[in-house]
Design an enzyme around this catalytic site. Structure first.
Site: not given
Ligand code: V0D
Length: 250
Positions: A30, A47, A141
């Protein structure tokens, strides 16, 4: 060694015990939007910065030989955000993987997901599926992303599947116990989280892993997710260990 902070069993309370780390850490990432706002940047920038924190936490989790981390990347509630923001977030998995997949593979990390993955845009699914495929035989992991995830909906799915298996005589009603329910949840391959971390000062579970965290320790920090780093992660794990030590001393 500093002798000031020790338990009755003569354990150092100020440094990590690498032999006693949590198996599974679940994290609510968050404060990305707030981090950006503080700097006069658009929420998107937060993000993006948040992805760098994932890399740092994964590196540390690999070093400490944790079994799994589950990251709340996108909840079923997050669809209510502005469409432009959702669109941006959906591009993050492919960006993340373009940058970090080789390193994940090198580190023997296995990428998995929980949640209603089929509800994601096609290009998002493709990127995630590719990384899941590329890492499926890795034995280190488990990097588990909760995507389009909601815990109550997960429990509803589990109940439906249990009923179906009762109906088709695959199982008997009397077979239903806590262990069986756990096997019908998306997390059936993982141990229950023993530590939940939420950044950014919020102290709620927000429909995250409700069944699975029944016995977990909860760690809340004011730090925003993009500010969370190796040291912050170590602090959370140290606090986890100290709580265990206090409890063990009773
Ligand atoms: C936004 C902060 C990596 C929190 C981190 C689709 C919210 C960046 C992934 C990710 C998000 C997901 C799957 C995967 C590899 C990477 C990601 C989302 C949001 C939502 F196989 N960051 N990240 N996915 N944020």
């Amino acid at each position: 060694m500093d002798m000031k902070f020790k338990t009755k069993k003569n354990q150092d309370m100020t440094s990590l015990d690498p032999t006693n780390v949590p198996k599974h850490v679940a994290i609510i990432m968050d404060g990305n939007g707030r981090w950006a706002k503080k700097r006069g940047l658009p929420r998107f920038a937060g993000h993006k910065e948040g992805m760098k924190t994932i890399k740092k936490v994964v590196e540390r989790a690999v070093e400490l030989e944790l079994e799994a981390i589950t990251l709340y990347a996108f909840s079923t509630e997050n669809w209510k955000r502005p469409p432009k923001e959702v669109e941006f977030i959906m591009k993050l998995p492919s960006q993340f993987l373009d940058t970090y997949l080789p390193e994940l593979i090198e580190n023997n990390v296995k990428v998995t997901t929980i949640g209603h993955y089929e509800g994601l845009p096609e290009f998002t699914k493709k990127a995630v599926q590719y990384s899941v495929d590329q890492t499926k035989n890795n034995t280190g992991l488990v990097l588990n992303f909760a995507l389009n995830y909601g815990s109550r909906s997960e429990i509803v799915d589990a109940v439906k599947n249990v009923c179906q298996d009762v109906n088709s005589d695959k199982i008997n009603i009397n077979d239903i116990d806590e262990e069986l329910i756990s096997k019908y949840l998306y997390t059936n391959q993982l141990p229950d989280p023993d530590l939940v971390i939420r950044t950014s000062g919020e102290q709620r579970l927000s429909n995250y892993l409700l069944w699975q965290v029944a016995y977990a320790e909860f760690y809340f920090t004011e730090k925003l997710w993009p500010e969370f780093n190796h040291e912050a992660f170590d602090e959370a794990i140290l606090e986890f260990q100290n709580r265990k030590r206090r409890f063990g001393g009773l």
